[in-house]
Design a protein around this motif. Sequence first.
Motif, PDB file in Angstrom:
ATOM      1  N   ILE A  77      -4.696   0.891   2.260  1.00  0.00           N
ATOM      2  CA  ILE A  77      -3.628  -0.213   2.418  1.00  0.00           C
ATOM      3  C   ILE A  77      -3.618  -0.874   1.358  1.00  0.00           C
ATOM      4  O   ILE A  77      -1.765  -1.594   0.660  1.00  0.00           O
ATOM      5  CB  ILE A  77      -3.432   0.007   3.880  1.00  0.00           C
ATOM      6  N   SER A  78      -4.621  -2.169   1.645  1.00  0.00           N
ATOM      7  CA  SER A  78      -4.566  -3.541   1.280  1.00  0.00           C
ATOM      8  C   SER A  78      -4.472  -3.202  -0.396  1.00  0.00           C
ATOM      9  O   SER A  78      -3.759  -3.680  -0.999  1.00  0.00           O
ATOM     10  CB  SER A  78      -6.000  -4.638   0.984  1.00  0.00           C
ATOM     11  N   ILE A  79      -5.323  -2.541  -1.192  1.00  0.00           N
ATOM     12  CA  ILE A  79      -4.772  -1.877  -2.224  1.00  0.00           C
ATOM     13  C   ILE A  79      -3.334  -2.546  -2.495  1.00  0.00           C
ATOM     14  O   ILE A  79      -2.546  -1.989  -3.836  1.00  0.00           O
ATOM     15  CB  ILE A  79      -5.155  -0.817  -3.148  1.00  0.00           C
ATOM     16  N   LEU A  80      -2.925  -0.238  -2.271  1.00  0.00           N
ATOM     17  CA  LEU A  80      -1.685  -0.479  -2.415  1.00  0.00           C
ATOM     18  C   LEU A  80      -0.180  -1.520  -2.032  1.00  0.00           C
ATOM     19  O   LEU A  80       0.410  -1.124  -2.934  1.00  0.00           O
ATOM     20  CB  LEU A  80      -1.167   0.988  -1.703  1.00  0.00           C
ATOM     21  N   ILE A  81      -0.365  -2.180  -1.446  1.00  0.00           N
ATOM     22  CA  ILE A  81       0.474  -3.235  -1.224  1.00  0.00           C
ATOM     23  C   ILE A  81       0.384  -4.206  -1.792  1.00  0.00           C
ATOM     24  O   ILE A  81       1.508  -4.951  -2.201  1.00  0.00           O
ATOM     25  CB  ILE A  81       0.312  -3.371   0.474  1.00  0.00           C
ATOM     26  N   GLY A  82      -1.098  -4.790  -2.407  1.00  0.00           N
ATOM     27  CA  GLY A  82      -1.237  -5.777  -3.425  1.00  0.00           C
ATOM     28  C   GLY A  82      -0.435  -5.303  -4.719  1.00  0.00           C
ATOM     29  O   GLY A  82       0.296  -5.992  -5.332  1.00  0.00           O
ATOM     30  N   ALA A  83      -0.752  -4.046  -5.029  1.00  0.00           N
ATOM     31  CA  ALA A  83       0.068  -3.418  -6.007  1.00  0.00           C
ATOM     32  C   ALA A  83       1.799  -3.384  -5.777  1.00  0.00           C
ATOM     33  O   ALA A  83       2.126  -3.726  -6.981  1.00  0.00           O
ATOM     34  CB  ALA A  83      -0.447  -1.943  -6.352  1.00  0.00           C
ATOM     35  N   GLY A  84       1.949  -3.510  -4.947  1.00  0.00           N
ATOM     36  CA  GLY A  84       3.544  -2.829  -4.462  1.00  0.00           C
ATOM     37  C   GLY A  84       4.168  -4.295  -4.609  1.00  0.00           C
ATOM     38  O   GLY A  84       5.047  -4.188  -5.893  1.00  0.00           O
TER      39      GLY A  84
END
Length: 348
Positions: A77-84
């Motif tokens: 989730i950290s990776i996804l929201i950072g990218a988003g």
Amino acid sequence: MNNVTSGVIAKASHRKKIHDWIVVIILIMLLIAAFTISANTGTIRLSPMELFKTLLGQGTPQQELILFEFRLPRMVISILIGAGLAVSGCIMQGVSRNGLADPGILGINAGAGLMVMLFVLLFPSMQTTNSLFLLPGLALIGSGAAAILIYALSYKKGEGISPTRLLLSGIGVAAGISAAMIIMTLKLTPESYTFVANWLAGSIWGSNWKFVMALLPWLIILLPFAYYKANVMNVLNLGDQTASGLGTPIERERILLLAAAVGLASSSVSVSGGIGFVGLVAPHLARKLVGPKHKMLLVTSALVGALLVLVADTITRSLPLQKEIPTGLIVAIIGAPYFLYLLSRSKG
């Protein structure tokens, strides 16, 4: 002479492509390193070899429980929201030609937060039901309404969007929404208030696979769409008159891109809370690494944003405190001084 000039330009372009791909590879390696460190952060340690074996299904039941049920969902989730959030900020900066544009600063996150707070107020048991899948959609409605209001306030017929008006309108809308949210907190139960307070501070509260599945479809659709529109953003950066002269339907493309940015930001903050400055810092750092062309800029921004949020979340989990501090506070420690630096250098 023309052949010599063309050869020099071709070589320079080739070197630039090699440089850009080296930057991307380095960022991926850093992200893998941060992933390994994050997976090993906690009371029970997992060595790189134990982590690798557990990922392959060869770990002990205890190691698999710790990794797959507790740490890995939060890391993903950290990776996804950072990218988003990073790509959302990159789109906003490109469309508005304003280096200070960011989903948090412009009030997009505040609009999403308002809808999340309304949902918590009306349905306090939301975290124990499958209604969490409604959060990205509700956040999109709130952030979309805020974006429409900001767009209307910053647009002037014959001039288009003014960077200064966009920034000031976003700050004003965010302040108004924040004031409304403070009033609404008076009606929350103590449990709901604690959740909302952590959400506003940027706590990654969605830390299981259900939240990953609620967020993933939005990013699978919107991230490739943003990359597909990279050349359009390059043209828009040339100015409205030039873009129009090249045959680009400016307003239609701008609305589509802003809708993608709003969708990325709202879906991300619906599970991460009000994490700010990622959409501001990541594109600027990426631009220094690979330049302003959006094809590589979007990819690099996504990697920088993912790395930033993952590292910040790892820091919050590793601090020797009785209670974990929100990830958004660590990001703000990095982002706030950088925003003030950018503001001081802004000419508009």
